[in-house]
Design a protein around this motif. Structure first.
Motif, short mmCIF file in Angstrom:
data_model
loop_
_atom_site.label_atom_id
_atom_site.label_comp_id
_atom_site.label_asym_id
_atom_site.label_seq_id
_atom_site.Cartn_x
_atom_site.Cartn_y
_atom_site.Cartn_z
N VAL A 32 87.10 -67.48 7.03
CA VAL A 32 88.33 -66.81 6.61
C VAL A 32 89.51 -67.68 7.05
N ARG A 33 90.33 -68.09 6.12
CA ARG A 33 91.37 -69.08 6.39
C ARG A 33 92.69 -68.49 6.89
N SER A 34 93.06 -67.33 6.42
CA SER A 34 94.36 -66.76 6.78
C SER A 34 94.33 -66.19 8.19
N LEU A 35 95.22 -66.69 9.02
CA LEU A 35 95.31 -66.19 10.39
C LEU A 35 95.82 -64.74 10.42
N HIS A 36 96.63 -64.38 9.44
CA HIS A 36 97.08 -62.99 9.34
C HIS A 36 95.91 -62.06 9.03
N ALA A 95 67.82 -62.36 14.09
CA ALA A 95 66.78 -62.41 15.12
C ALA A 95 66.92 -61.26 16.11
N ALA A 96 68.14 -60.77 16.29
CA ALA A 96 68.38 -59.67 17.22
C ALA A 96 68.17 -58.30 16.56
N GLY A 97 67.78 -58.28 15.29
CA GLY A 97 67.46 -57.02 14.62
C GLY A 97 68.59 -56.37 13.85
N TYR A 98 69.69 -57.07 13.64
CA TYR A 98 70.79 -56.51 12.86
C TYR A 98 70.45 -56.48 11.38
N GLN A 99 70.87 -55.42 10.70
CA GLN A 99 70.80 -55.38 9.25
C GLN A 99 72.01 -56.18 8.77
N LEU A 100 71.78 -57.22 7.99
CA LEU A 100 72.85 -58.08 7.51
C LEU A 100 73.33 -57.60 6.15
N VAL A 101 74.62 -57.27 6.09
CA VAL A 101 75.20 -56.70 4.88
C VAL A 101 76.39 -57.55 4.45
N ALA A 102 76.26 -58.21 3.30
CA ALA A 102 77.38 -58.98 2.75
C ALA A 102 78.29 -58.03 1.99
N VAL A 103 79.58 -58.17 2.19
CA VAL A 103 80.56 -57.44 1.39
C VAL A 103 80.97 -58.42 0.30
N GLU A 104 80.30 -58.30 -0.85
CA GLU A 104 80.44 -59.29 -1.90
C GLU A 104 79.99 -58.72 -3.24
N GLN A 105 80.60 -59.19 -4.31
CA GLN A 105 80.20 -58.80 -5.66
C GLN A 105 79.09 -59.75 -6.11
N LEU A 123 74.31 -53.06 12.70
CA LEU A 123 74.71 -53.55 11.39
C LEU A 123 75.68 -54.71 11.56
N ALA A 124 75.51 -55.75 10.79
CA ALA A 124 76.44 -56.88 10.76
C ALA A 124 77.02 -56.97 9.35
N LEU A 125 78.32 -56.79 9.24
CA LEU A 125 79.00 -56.92 7.96
C LEU A 125 79.57 -58.32 7.84
N VAL A 126 79.19 -59.02 6.77
CA VAL A 126 79.66 -60.39 6.55
C VAL A 126 80.76 -60.35 5.49
N LEU A 127 81.93 -60.85 5.88
CA LEU A 127 83.09 -60.91 5.00
C LEU A 127 83.43 -62.36 4.75
N GLY A 128 83.70 -62.71 3.49
CA GLY A 128 83.83 -64.11 3.13
C GLY A 128 85.24 -64.64 3.01
N ASN A 158 92.06 -57.85 -0.56
CA ASN A 158 92.26 -58.72 0.60
C ASN A 158 91.12 -58.48 1.57
N VAL A 159 90.65 -59.53 2.24
CA VAL A 159 89.49 -59.42 3.13
C VAL A 159 89.71 -58.40 4.24
N SER A 160 90.91 -58.30 4.77
CA SER A 160 91.16 -57.33 5.84
C SER A 160 91.18 -55.90 5.30
N VAL A 161 91.66 -55.74 4.09
CA VAL A 161 91.65 -54.41 3.46
C VAL A 161 90.21 -54.00 3.16
N ALA A 162 89.43 -54.94 2.62
CA ALA A 162 88.02 -54.65 2.34
C ALA A 162 87.28 -54.24 3.61
N ALA A 163 87.57 -54.94 4.72
CA ALA A 163 86.93 -54.59 6.00
C ALA A 163 87.24 -53.14 6.37
N GLY A 164 88.48 -52.72 6.24
CA GLY A 164 88.85 -51.35 6.59
C GLY A 164 88.17 -50.32 5.70
#
Length: 183
Positions: A32-36, A95-105, A123-128, A158-164
């Motif tokens: 994620v490139r934007s520091l904001h 490896a630690a047993g997290y369910q990996l979930v991409a937030v992606e179309q 749960l691990a949510l991956v945001l791109g 926006n990636v931060s909005v999607a996270a929320g």
């Protein structure tokens, strides 16, 4: 109706917050490139008492003026770790047993309202990246891809909005809190 005062909000001091149980969710920010955006994600992670944020690749790290401006102190309350690559973080979480979930179309994505997290499993949510999304090599390692239904013409948040949006939905499904603020 009136706004609540700061005292009525019963905000915990940072040390007390760090000692409280956390939601069983981590965020993985894939280049994620934007520091904001990074700062806003920290603030959201604090609001939902998330376990940790993984800042991967080129994703900015605190302390940085632009992150701090948006994070409003949450870089001090939320645990975080930088990894040189997203692949490194995702492999460790898998490896630690997290369910990996991409937030992606994707061709096989599940619409967020239909997604059911597994209770009792972290749960691990991956945001791109803001332009390229979640990297293909990371998508291949994820258990599922979820998509936020949208009605407009952009088909992008926006990636931060999607996270929320995603966190609110998932934590509500996991009964982490009562949506009316009463536990």
């Amino acid at each position: 109706m009136r706004k609540l005062t700061m005292q009525e909000l019963n905000r915990l001091p940072v040390a007390d917050f760090k000692a409280t149980p956390k939601s069983p969710v981590v965020l993985v920010l894939d280049n994620v490139r934007s520091l904001h955006n990074v700062g806003a994600v920290f603030r959201t992670a604090d609001a939902f008492a998330l376990e940790k944020i993984y800042l991967c690749g080129v994703t900015g790290q605190p302390p940085h003026r632009e992150i701090t401006k948006t994070a409003l102190g949450s870089t001090e309350s939320v645990a975080w770790e930088h990894t040189a690559t997203t692949l490194e973080a995702v492999q460790r979480l898998k490896a630690a047993g997290y369910q990996l979930v991409a937030v992606e179309q994707t061709t096989g994505s599940v619409l967020l309202p239909q997604f059911q997290p597994r209770p009792g499993h972290p749960l691990a949510l991956v945001l791109g990246n803001e332009v390229f999304g979640v990297a293909d090599e990371i998508l291949e390692l994820c258990n599922v891809s979820i998509e936020i239904p949208q009605l407009g013409t952009k088909h992008s948040l926006n990636v931060s909005v999607a996270a929320g949006v995603v966190l609110w939905d998932i934590l509500t499904k996991l009964d982490v809190f009562d949506p009316h603020g009463q536990e």
